[in-house]
Design a protein around this motif. Sequence first.
Motif, PDB file in Angstrom:
ATOM      1  N   ARG A  71      -3.377 -10.227   3.712  1.00  0.00           N
ATOM      2  CA  ARG A  71      -2.244  -9.919   4.610  1.00  0.00           C
ATOM      3  C   ARG A  71      -0.985  -9.623   3.800  1.00  0.00           C
ATOM      4  N   THR A  73      -0.953  -8.382   0.847  1.00  0.00           N
ATOM      5  CA  THR A  73      -1.202  -7.065   0.260  1.00  0.00           C
ATOM      6  C   THR A  73      -0.878  -5.964   1.260  1.00  0.00           C
ATOM      7  N   GLN A  74      -1.326  -6.133   2.485  1.00  0.00           N
ATOM      8  CA  GLN A  74      -1.042  -5.136   3.526  1.00  0.00           C
ATOM      9  C   GLN A  74       0.458  -4.996   3.760  1.00  0.00           C
ATOM     10  N   TYR A  75       1.150  -6.107   3.824  1.00  0.00           N
ATOM     11  CA  TYR A  75       2.591  -6.089   4.073  1.00  0.00           C
ATOM     12  C   TYR A  75       3.323  -5.360   2.950  1.00  0.00           C
ATOM     13  N   HIS A  77       2.115  -3.270   0.804  1.00  0.00           N
ATOM     14  CA  HIS A  77       1.721  -1.860   0.789  1.00  0.00           C
ATOM     15  C   HIS A  77       2.497  -1.079   1.845  1.00  0.00           C
TER      16      HIS A  77
END
Length: 96
Positions: A71, A73-75, A77
């Motif tokens: 999560r 990492t997604q944020y 990115h």
Amino acid sequence: VILLMRSTAYLKSAASHKEQLKEIVDDLILMVPDTPKLQTLYEEASIDTSLANSIFRRVMEESSRQEEQFRRTQYRHGLYQWSLLKAAQDSLRATE
């Protein structure tokens, strides 16, 4: 001129987000065990059933930590992409 300055600021922000993203991804890679290790762990759990519960509990805990890191990492990115998008938009508008 102002749009180019703002575009440069967005690019600097994107570079910062990219570096943080690399660190987070590297941490995530270290968290995920490779397939042979997991296979060995599951074989041990199937042989010694008294260890099975503690092994599976540990695997579930690690999975939760990996999900949390994913999560992050997604944020990060998303922040990186947004900064690049804004920099590109400002650059294009500055050349009109």
